[in-house]
Design a protein around this motif. Sequence first.
Motif, PDB file in Angstrom:
ATOM      1  N   PHE A 150      -4.141  23.272  41.762  1.00 55.38           N
ATOM      2  CA  PHE A 150      -3.224  22.208  41.346  1.00 55.38           C
ATOM      3  C   PHE A 150      -2.781  22.416  39.895  1.00 55.38           C
ATOM      4  O   PHE A 150      -1.587  22.326  39.581  1.00 55.38           O
ATOM      5  CB  PHE A 150      -3.911  20.855  41.515  1.00 55.38           C
ATOM      6  CG  PHE A 150      -3.041  19.671  41.208  1.00 55.38           C
ATOM      7  CD1 PHE A 150      -2.167  19.163  42.164  1.00 55.38           C
ATOM      8  CD2 PHE A 150      -3.092  19.038  39.977  1.00 55.38           C
ATOM      9  CE1 PHE A 150      -1.363  18.066  41.892  1.00 55.38           C
ATOM     10  CE2 PHE A 150      -2.292  17.946  39.691  1.00 55.38           C
ATOM     11  CZ  PHE A 150      -1.427  17.452  40.653  1.00 55.38           C
ATOM     12  N   LYS A 151      -3.730  22.705  39.005  1.00 50.17           N
ATOM     13  CA  LYS A 151      -3.381  22.930  37.590  1.00 50.17           C
ATOM     14  C   LYS A 151      -2.470  24.149  37.443  1.00 50.17           C
ATOM     15  O   LYS A 151      -1.511  24.128  36.655  1.00 50.17           O
ATOM     16  CB  LYS A 151      -4.654  23.122  36.764  1.00 50.17           C
ATOM     17  CG  LYS A 151      -5.480  21.861  36.596  1.00 50.17           C
ATOM     18  CD  LYS A 151      -6.784  22.157  35.874  1.00 50.17           C
ATOM     19  CE  LYS A 151      -7.652  20.912  35.784  1.00 50.17           C
ATOM     20  NZ  LYS A 151      -8.977  21.209  35.161  1.00 50.17           N
ATOM     21  N   ALA A 152      -2.785  25.203  38.177  1.00 44.51           N
ATOM     22  CA  ALA A 152      -1.933  26.393  38.118  1.00 44.51           C
ATOM     23  C   ALA A 152      -0.537  26.081  38.646  1.00 44.51           C
ATOM     24  O   ALA A 152       0.466  26.581  38.122  1.00 44.51           O
ATOM     25  CB  ALA A 152      -2.557  27.534  38.921  1.00 44.51           C
ATOM     26  N   MET A 168      -6.629  34.078  44.905  1.00 46.45           N
ATOM     27  CA  MET A 168      -5.993  35.051  44.018  1.00 46.45           C
ATOM     28  C   MET A 168      -4.526  34.705  43.783  1.00 46.45           C
ATOM     29  O   MET A 168      -3.960  35.038  42.734  1.00 46.45           O
ATOM     30  CB  MET A 168      -6.132  36.455  44.589  1.00 46.45           C
ATOM     31  CG  MET A 168      -7.572  36.964  44.666  1.00 46.45           C
ATOM     32  SD  MET A 168      -8.451  36.922  43.089  1.00 46.45           S
ATOM     33  CE  MET A 168      -7.625  38.250  42.211  1.00 46.45           C
ATOM     34  N   ASP A 169      -3.906  34.042  44.737  1.00 41.89           N
ATOM     35  CA  ASP A 169      -2.550  33.535  44.536  1.00 41.89           C
ATOM     36  C   ASP A 169      -2.548  32.518  43.396  1.00 41.89           C
ATOM     37  O   ASP A 169      -1.698  32.564  42.497  1.00 41.89           O
ATOM     38  CB  ASP A 169      -2.049  32.898  45.836  1.00 41.89           C
ATOM     39  CG  ASP A 169      -0.585  32.480  45.787  1.00 41.89           C
ATOM     40  OD1 ASP A 169       0.156  32.960  44.910  1.00 41.89           O
ATOM     41  OD2 ASP A 169      -0.175  31.679  46.649  1.00 41.89           O
ATOM     42  N   ALA A 170      -3.528  31.601  43.416  1.00 39.62           N
ATOM     43  CA  ALA A 170      -3.623  30.600  42.342  1.00 39.62           C
ATOM     44  C   ALA A 170      -3.867  31.274  40.991  1.00 39.62           C
ATOM     45  O   ALA A 170      -3.306  30.867  39.962  1.00 39.62           O
ATOM     46  CB  ALA A 170      -4.748  29.610  42.650  1.00 39.62           C
ATOM     47  N   LEU A 171      -4.711  32.312  40.984  1.00 40.29           N
ATOM     48  CA  LEU A 171      -4.959  33.043  39.739  1.00 40.29           C
ATOM     49  C   LEU A 171      -3.672  33.672  39.221  1.00 40.29           C
ATOM     50  O   LEU A 171      -3.382  33.629  38.020  1.00 40.29           O
ATOM     51  CB  LEU A 171      -6.020  34.121  39.968  1.00 40.29           C
ATOM     52  CG  LEU A 171      -6.370  34.970  38.747  1.00 40.29           C
ATOM     53  CD1 LEU A 171      -7.018  34.121  37.657  1.00 40.29           C
ATOM     54  CD2 LEU A 171      -7.293  36.120  39.142  1.00 40.29           C
ATOM     55  N   THR A 172      -2.890  34.243  40.119  1.00 37.46           N
ATOM     56  CA  THR A 172      -1.616  34.852  39.723  1.00 37.46           C
ATOM     57  C   THR A 172      -0.683  33.810  39.121  1.00 37.46           C
ATOM     58  O   THR A 172      -0.003  34.070  38.110  1.00 37.46           O
ATOM     59  CB  THR A 172      -0.951  35.538  40.926  1.00 37.46           C
ATOM     60  OG1 THR A 172      -1.866  36.462  41.518  1.00 37.46           O
ATOM     61  CG2 THR A 172       0.308  36.284  40.514  1.00 37.46           C
ATOM     62  N   HIS A 173      -0.624  32.618  39.723  1.00 36.50           N
ATOM     63  CA  HIS A 173       0.199  31.541  39.165  1.00 36.50           C
ATOM     64  C   HIS A 173      -0.210  31.242  37.720  1.00 36.50           C
ATOM     65  O   HIS A 173       0.633  31.120  36.826  1.00 36.50           O
ATOM     66  CB  HIS A 173       0.040  30.263  39.994  1.00 36.50           C
ATOM     67  CG  HIS A 173       0.574  30.370  41.378  1.00 36.50           C
ATOM     68  ND1 HIS A 173       0.112  29.588  42.414  1.00 36.50           N
ATOM     69  CD2 HIS A 173       1.535  31.163  41.912  1.00 36.50           C
ATOM     70  CE1 HIS A 173       0.766  29.897  43.516  1.00 36.50           C
ATOM     71  NE2 HIS A 173       1.640  30.843  43.233  1.00 36.50           N
ATOM     72  N   ALA A 174      -1.519  31.083  37.516  1.00 36.50           N
ATOM     73  CA  ALA A 174      -2.000  30.707  36.190  1.00 36.50           C
ATOM     74  C   ALA A 174      -1.735  31.798  35.158  1.00 36.50           C
ATOM     75  O   ALA A 174      -1.311  31.517  34.027  1.00 36.50           O
ATOM     76  CB  ALA A 174      -3.490  30.387  36.259  1.00 36.50           C
ATOM     77  N   VAL A 175      -1.986  33.044  35.529  1.00 35.16           N
ATOM     78  CA  VAL A 175      -1.805  34.152  34.588  1.00 35.16           C
ATOM     79  C   VAL A 175      -0.331  34.354  34.259  1.00 35.16           C
ATOM     80  O   VAL A 175       0.043  34.478  33.075  1.00 35.16           O
ATOM     81  CB  VAL A 175      -2.421  35.451  35.156  1.00 35.16           C
ATOM     82  CG1 VAL A 175      -2.060  36.644  34.268  1.00 35.16           C
ATOM     83  CG2 VAL A 175      -3.932  35.326  35.272  1.00 35.16           C
ATOM     84  N   VAL A 215      -7.713  29.437  35.217  1.00 34.35           N
ATOM     85  CA  VAL A 215      -8.269  30.794  35.245  1.00 34.35           C
ATOM     86  C   VAL A 215      -9.790  30.748  35.184  1.00 34.35           C
ATOM     87  O   VAL A 215     -10.483  31.426  35.968  1.00 34.35           O
ATOM     88  CB  VAL A 215      -7.701  31.630  34.074  1.00 34.35           C
ATOM     89  CG1 VAL A 215      -8.505  32.923  33.884  1.00 34.35           C
ATOM     90  CG2 VAL A 215      -6.240  31.966  34.326  1.00 34.35           C
ATOM     91  N   ARG A 216     -10.335  29.968  34.279  1.00 33.63           N
ATOM     92  CA  ARG A 216     -11.797  29.900  34.150  1.00 33.63           C
ATOM     93  C   ARG A 216     -12.439  29.370  35.432  1.00 33.63           C
ATOM     94  O   ARG A 216     -13.447  29.902  35.895  1.00 33.63           O
ATOM     95  CB  ARG A 216     -12.191  29.016  32.961  1.00 33.63           C
ATOM     96  CG  ARG A 216     -13.703  28.939  32.740  1.00 33.63           C
ATOM     97  CD  ARG A 216     -14.048  28.378  31.386  1.00 33.63           C
ATOM     98  NE  ARG A 216     -13.613  27.004  31.230  1.00 33.63           N
ATOM     99  CZ  ARG A 216     -13.762  26.293  30.104  1.00 33.63           C
ATOM    100  NH1 ARG A 216     -14.308  26.878  29.035  1.00 33.63           N
ATOM    101  NH2 ARG A 216     -13.341  25.049  30.031  1.00 33.63           N
ATOM    102  N   ALA A 217     -11.850  28.327  36.013  1.00 38.20           N
ATOM    103  CA  ALA A 217     -12.407  27.748  37.236  1.00 38.20           C
ATOM    104  C   ALA A 217     -12.346  28.726  38.403  1.00 38.20           C
ATOM    105  O   ALA A 217     -13.288  28.829  39.197  1.00 38.20           O
ATOM    106  CB  ALA A 217     -11.669  26.456  37.588  1.00 38.20           C
ATOM    107  N   ILE A 218     -11.242  29.473  38.505  1.00 42.90           N
ATOM    108  CA  ILE A 218     -11.099  30.409  39.625  1.00 42.90           C
ATOM    109  C   ILE A 218     -12.120  31.538  39.523  1.00 42.90           C
ATOM    110  O   ILE A 218     -12.763  31.900  40.516  1.00 42.90           O
ATOM    111  CB  ILE A 218      -9.662  30.960  39.687  1.00 42.90           C
ATOM    112  CG1 ILE A 218      -8.697  29.834  40.089  1.00 42.90           C
ATOM    113  CG2 ILE A 218      -9.555  32.117  40.686  1.00 42.90           C
ATOM    114  CD1 ILE A 218      -7.241  30.154  39.846  1.00 42.90           C
TER     115      ILE A 218
END
Length: 400
Positions: A265-267, A209-216, A237-240
């Motif tokens: 990594f992408k995020a 969810m940390d990675a999702l937050t980065h991406a968003v 986002v799609r991958a997470i």
Amino acid sequence: MDLKLDQIYDRLYQSAFGLGIRILPGKGPQVVSGAHALNRINEILEKEGKLHPMIVTGPRIVKSEFFVNACGTLKEYSLFSDVRPDPDTKTVEKIAAMYTQERCDCFVAIGGGSNMDAAKAASARIARPDRTLQEMGGTLKVRRRTPLFLAVPTTAGTGSECTVAAVVTDPETHHKYSINDFVLCPDYAILDPVLTVSLPPFLTATTGMDALTHAVEAYLNRPYHRRETPGQCREAVRAIFRYLPEAFKKPDNLKARQEMLFASFKAGLAFTTACVGNVHAAAHTIGGMYHVPHGLANAVLLPIVLEDYGKKVERPLADLARFAHIAAGTDSECAAAFIQKIRDMNRTFGIPDHIEKISEDDLDQMASWAVQEANPLYPVPVIYDREHFKRILRRVGQLS
């Protein structure tokens, strides 16, 4: 100063900074990925002509089988294995002192964001022995070449293996702050899914969810986008949404684990360019004050802040919802579905909808720290002042 004038200044600053970002050369680490990629450390060091790495990790990882096997391939190394969550400045100073005393010539950081951040901050001290960590807090205050750096994440979330930031905490004041400079970007990122298999399900969830937050947050910060930034955010986002539930339910699913490492990594690349936002500014204050894990704080805050932004983010959230196949319909409907999807995932993972530790007595200090971090740097959809941050923190703590 009148708040409206503050906001005008922040937006002018962000416009100028955004232009600067677009003309600066982008730097990312070389990626080494796949099962057992960790065993290639010695090969990389020999290629780079390095003889005495300093390994920085934590007490759990140092006991792991993969760590023992990897170290067995090294002829010589120094080891600091006492990094704790939310690394403080005293820990960083110990790492830097050991590096100098034992004549190390590079860093290998293995673990989650805390381990990598501690090592990155120590590398800043090696590069700038004339400056304290506090003096390097902020943006572009290191500005000297740091030692060769290999980052080996054992969680899929922080993105620290490809970012230009190191987050540390002052143990006296509990102020959690970031050192941001392009020289802190690691030279190599080793993305080995085997290292994340033993991660407990709840930690898998909160780091994801940390990675999702980065991406968003990076996706919403459009003034700082490079050409590749929106794609990095959308793909992460799609991958997470697809692979995090799989990694949570089936920890030994190497496909899901590898895809989560790539998504993180992408995020990380995206927010290195576009920055994070008010979610992170608030999460850092909560983590620094109460030692709440960073991913957990982000997971709780993310739907609350997105909902607070309202119509300002309907269109970009709708874009993400459609790309991730979450919803179809109007922008308003898709944005609402996107926020609800985050809440549903949190509930599935056992992540609460609030943080009980937050105290009314601490809100003034926490809001001040959050404003100091967010403004004027973060090009967020809605600029928060101290009172706005306090309202969000009250909501997160269910104080009113």
